[in-house]
Scaffold this motif. Structure first.
Motif, PDB file in Angstrom:
ATOM      1  N   TYR A  45       0.819  -1.215  -0.024  1.00 59.11           N
ATOM      2  CA  TYR A  45      -0.053  -0.075   0.013  1.00 59.11           C
ATOM      3  C   TYR A  45       0.785   1.307   0.033  1.00 59.11           C
ATOM      4  O   TYR A  45       0.507   2.285  -0.418  1.00 59.11           O
ATOM      5  N   GLU A  46       1.923   1.073   0.771  1.00 58.81           N
ATOM      6  CA  GLU A  46       2.993   2.334   0.592  1.00 58.81           C
ATOM      7  C   GLU A  46       3.285   2.716  -0.741  1.00 58.81           C
ATOM      8  O   GLU A  46       3.585   3.838  -1.138  1.00 58.81           O
ATOM      9  N   LEU A  47       3.274   1.752  -1.748  1.00 58.17           N
ATOM     10  CA  LEU A  47       3.541   2.320  -2.938  1.00 58.17           C
ATOM     11  C   LEU A  47       2.687   3.102  -3.771  1.00 58.17           C
ATOM     12  O   LEU A  47       2.952   3.948  -4.583  1.00 58.17           O
ATOM     13  N   HIS A  48       1.371   2.911  -3.178  1.00 59.59           N
ATOM     14  CA  HIS A  48       0.394   3.990  -3.459  1.00 59.59           C
ATOM     15  C   HIS A  48       0.279   5.527  -2.635  1.00 59.59           C
ATOM     16  O   HIS A  48      -0.324   6.125  -2.981  1.00 59.59           O
ATOM     17  N   HIS A  49       0.915   5.286  -1.506  1.00 58.80           N
ATOM     18  CA  HIS A  49       1.041   6.714  -0.821  1.00 58.80           C
ATOM     19  C   HIS A  49       2.467   7.328  -1.203  1.00 58.80           C
ATOM     20  O   HIS A  49       2.387   8.112  -2.312  1.00 58.80           O
ATOM     21  N   ARG A  50       3.474   7.422  -0.646  1.00 58.25           N
ATOM     22  CA  ARG A  50       4.615   8.104  -0.938  1.00 58.25           C
ATOM     23  C   ARG A  50       5.865   7.401  -1.491  1.00 58.25           C
ATOM     24  O   ARG A  50       6.732   7.816  -1.936  1.00 58.25           O
ATOM     25  N   GLY A  51       5.766   5.930  -1.380  1.00 62.58           N
ATOM     26  CA  GLY A  51       6.710   5.250  -1.800  1.00 62.58           C
ATOM     27  C   GLY A  51       7.925   5.265  -0.815  1.00 62.58           C
ATOM     28  O   GLY A  51       7.764   5.447   0.335  1.00 62.58           O
ATOM     29  N   PHE A  52       8.998   4.515  -1.240  1.00 62.84           N
ATOM     30  CA  PHE A  52      10.206   4.106  -0.418  1.00 62.84           C
ATOM     31  C   PHE A  52      11.417   4.740  -0.841  1.00 62.84           C
ATOM     32  O   PHE A  52      11.400   4.849  -2.184  1.00 62.84           O
ATOM     33  N   ASP A  53      12.439   5.034  -0.199  1.00 64.82           N
ATOM     34  CA  ASP A  53      13.623   5.437  -0.569  1.00 64.82           C
ATOM     35  C   ASP A  53      14.216   4.565  -1.498  1.00 64.82           C
ATOM     36  O   ASP A  53      14.407   3.491  -1.286  1.00 64.82           O
ATOM     37  N   GLU A  54      14.886   5.245  -2.654  1.00 63.73           N
ATOM     38  CA  GLU A  54      15.592   4.301  -3.619  1.00 63.73           C
ATOM     39  C   GLU A  54      14.675   3.161  -4.272  1.00 63.73           C
ATOM     40  O   GLU A  54      15.259   1.986  -4.339  1.00 63.73           O
ATOM     41  N   VAL A  55      13.293   3.267  -4.274  1.00 66.28           N
ATOM     42  CA  VAL A  55      12.587   2.341  -4.892  1.00 66.28           C
ATOM     43  C   VAL A  55      11.679   2.794  -5.873  1.00 66.28           C
ATOM     44  O   VAL A  55      11.282   3.881  -5.721  1.00 66.28           O
ATOM     45  N   ASP A  56      11.912   1.918  -7.293  1.00 66.72           N
ATOM     46  CA  ASP A  56      11.291   2.464  -8.518  1.00 66.72           C
ATOM     47  C   ASP A  56       9.742   2.741  -8.296  1.00 66.72           C
ATOM     48  O   ASP A  56       9.180   1.862  -8.084  1.00 66.72           O
ATOM     49  N   ASP A  57       9.455   3.975  -8.547  1.00 65.33           N
ATOM     50  CA  ASP A  57       8.106   4.501  -8.457  1.00 65.33           C
ATOM     51  C   ASP A  57       7.128   3.343  -9.419  1.00 65.33           C
ATOM     52  O   ASP A  57       5.921   3.117  -9.328  1.00 65.33           O
ATOM     53  N   ALA A  58       7.732   2.625 -10.661  1.00 64.86           N
ATOM     54  CA  ALA A  58       7.123   2.135 -11.404  1.00 64.86           C
ATOM     55  C   ALA A  58       6.563   0.901 -10.879  1.00 64.86           C
ATOM     56  O   ALA A  58       5.459   0.213 -11.304  1.00 64.86           O
ATOM     57  N   LEU A  59       7.116   0.471  -9.632  1.00 64.12           N
ATOM     58  CA  LEU A  59       6.423  -0.985  -9.297  1.00 64.12           C
ATOM     59  C   LEU A  59       5.145  -0.632  -8.492  1.00 64.12           C
ATOM     60  O   LEU A  59       4.284  -1.569  -8.042  1.00 64.12           O
TER      61      LEU A  59
END
Length: 331
Positions: A45-59
Motif C-alpha cells: 500500500y505504501e507504493l500508492h502513498h509516498r513510496g520508499f527510499d530508492e525504490v522505483d515508482d514504477a513498481l
C-alpha cells in the motif's frame, strides 16, 4: 518525504524487500505469520502513498505485486467481514425496518465493543514513557491522517464530494500548510523528542497497528468499497472528540509538551463539528439519494470501531509489558 524500507518480518516481506531493490519476484512466496502478512500489505500500500527510499515508482503498478496485494486483500476483507458481522448486522437490520440512518449510525458508534480505552489509560494512569511508546505506535497513522479516505473523492457524486471536502479542509489546514493536522502531529512529536520522519517507527509498529492502517487503505483504494471508506471516516470522526479530551487531560497531568497537547485539543474541537457533517450530511444525504450504499457504510463504521478496539488492546498490552520489563530490569 518517502518511507524507509522496513525490516522484514518473514519470508514474504523478505521477498518484497528483494523485489523492491530489483532482485527477484515475490509472487510465489507466502507469509510466514500474521505479522509478516500485515507488514507485507502495508509495504504494498505504501507504493500508492509516498513510496520508499530508492525504490522505483514504477513498481506501484507492477502486475506481479498487484497479484500479491490482491491475495492479501482478499484474506483481510474476508476476516474483517466475519469479525464485524455482529456489530454491523443489527444496524443494517434496523435500517431495513425503516429507522433513521443518522440515528442508528450514532447508536452503532456508541456501542460497547469491550476492552480498554487508550485515551482513558493516558488520562488516568499512564507514565510518560508509556505515552511516548503509544505515540510511536500512533505515528504510523497520524503522518497520513485522512489520506486514504481521499482516494474516494473522484468516485463520489458532487453533493457527497462537497461534504467530504468540507471535512478534509480542516484536516489539511484550510490552505495553510502549517495548520495541517499531520504538521501539528509532527510538531508535537518533535516537542516530545521523538523522530518526526515519515513512517519513522514502522519497525516498532505492532501487526494490529499495521492492519488498522491497511484496512483504511483497502477501503479507500477500491471503488466498490467507497461507501465503507466513508462509513469508516464518519465513525472515526464520531469517536474522536471525547477521547481527544481525555488525551488532553492525561497529557496535561503528565506535563507533556504543549505542541502535543495542542494536537489533541484541535481534534477535541474540530471533530465535534465534523461528526455531524460526516453522518447527517455526507452519509445521510448520500444514503437518501442512493439507499444501496447504506449497508456498506455501516460495515465501514463497524470496521473502524472493531479495529480501534483491537489496536487499543494490543498497544496497551505492549506498553504495560514494556513498563514491567523496565521496572524488573531496574529491580
Amino acid at each position: 518525504m518517502t518511507a524507509p524500507l522496513p525490516t522484514p518480518r518473514g519470508a514474504l516481506t523478505e521477498a518484497l524487500t528483494d523485489c523492491f531493490r530489483g532482485r527477484g519476484v515475490a509472487r510465489s512466496v507466502e507469509a510466514d505469520s500474521h505479522d509478516d502478512a500485515a507488514l507485507a500489505l502495508w509495504m504494498l500500500y505504501e507504493l500508492h502513498h509516498r513510496g520508499f527510499d530508492e525504490v522505483d515508482d514504477a513498481l506501484e503498478w507492477d502486475p506481479a505485486l498487484l497479484a500479491v496485494r490482491a491475495d492479501l486483500e482478499h484474506d483481510l476483507e474476508e476476516r474483517w467481514r466475519d469479525r464485524t458481522r455482529h456489530l454491523a448486522q443489527p444496524a443494517q437490520d434496523r435500517l431495513a425496518d425503516g429507522e433513521d440512518f443518522a440515528e442508528l449510525f450514532f447508536d452503532l458508534c456508541a456501542a460497547d465493543t469491550g476492552g480498554e480505552s487508550l485515551a482513558r489509560f493516558v488520562q488516568r494512569e499512564a507514565e510518560e514513557e508509556q505515552v511516548l511508546a503509544l505515540l510511536r505506535q500512533r505515528s504510523i497513522y497520524h503522518v497520513r491522517e485522512q489520506d486514504s479516505a481521499m482516494w474516494a473523492l473522484p468516485r463520489l457524486d458532487d453533493e457527497t464530494k462537497a461534504h467530504l471536502v468540507a471535512i478534509a479542509a480542516d484536516e489539511y489546514g484550510n490552505g495553510h500548510p502549517d495548520h495541517l493536522h499531520a504538521e501539528l502531529w509532527r510538531r508535537g512529536m518533535a516537542a516530545c523528542g521523538l523522530d518526526t520522519g515519515y513512517a519513522a517507527y514502522v519497525d516498532e509498529a505492532l501487526p494490529e497497528v499495521l492492519e488498522q492502517n491497511n484496512l483504511m487503505s483497502m477501503l479507500g483504494l477500491h471503488r466498490r468499497l467507497v461507501p465503507a471508506a466513508l462509513g469508516h471516516l464518519a465513525a472515526f470522526e464520531v469517536c474522536s472528540s471525547v477521547p481527544s479530551k481525555r488525551m488532553v487531560r492525561g497529557l496535561e497531568r503528565l506535563g507533556m509538551p504543549e505542541p502535543m497537547i495542542a494536537y489533541y485539543r484541535e481534534h477535541m474541537v474540530a471533530d465535534a463539528v465534523h461528526e455531524q457533517v460526516a453522518v447527517r450530511r455526507m452519509l445521510g444525504g448520500w444514503v437518501s439519494r442512493e439507499p444501496h450504499v447504506a449497508d456498506d457504510a455501516l460495515w465501514g463504521a463497524a470496521v473502524c470501531l472493531a479495529a480501534e478496539q483491537e489496536t487499543a488492546t494490543a498497544v496497551l498490552s505492549s506498553v504495560r509489558d514494556g513498563a514491567e520489563l523496565e521496572h524488573g530490569a531496574v529491580a
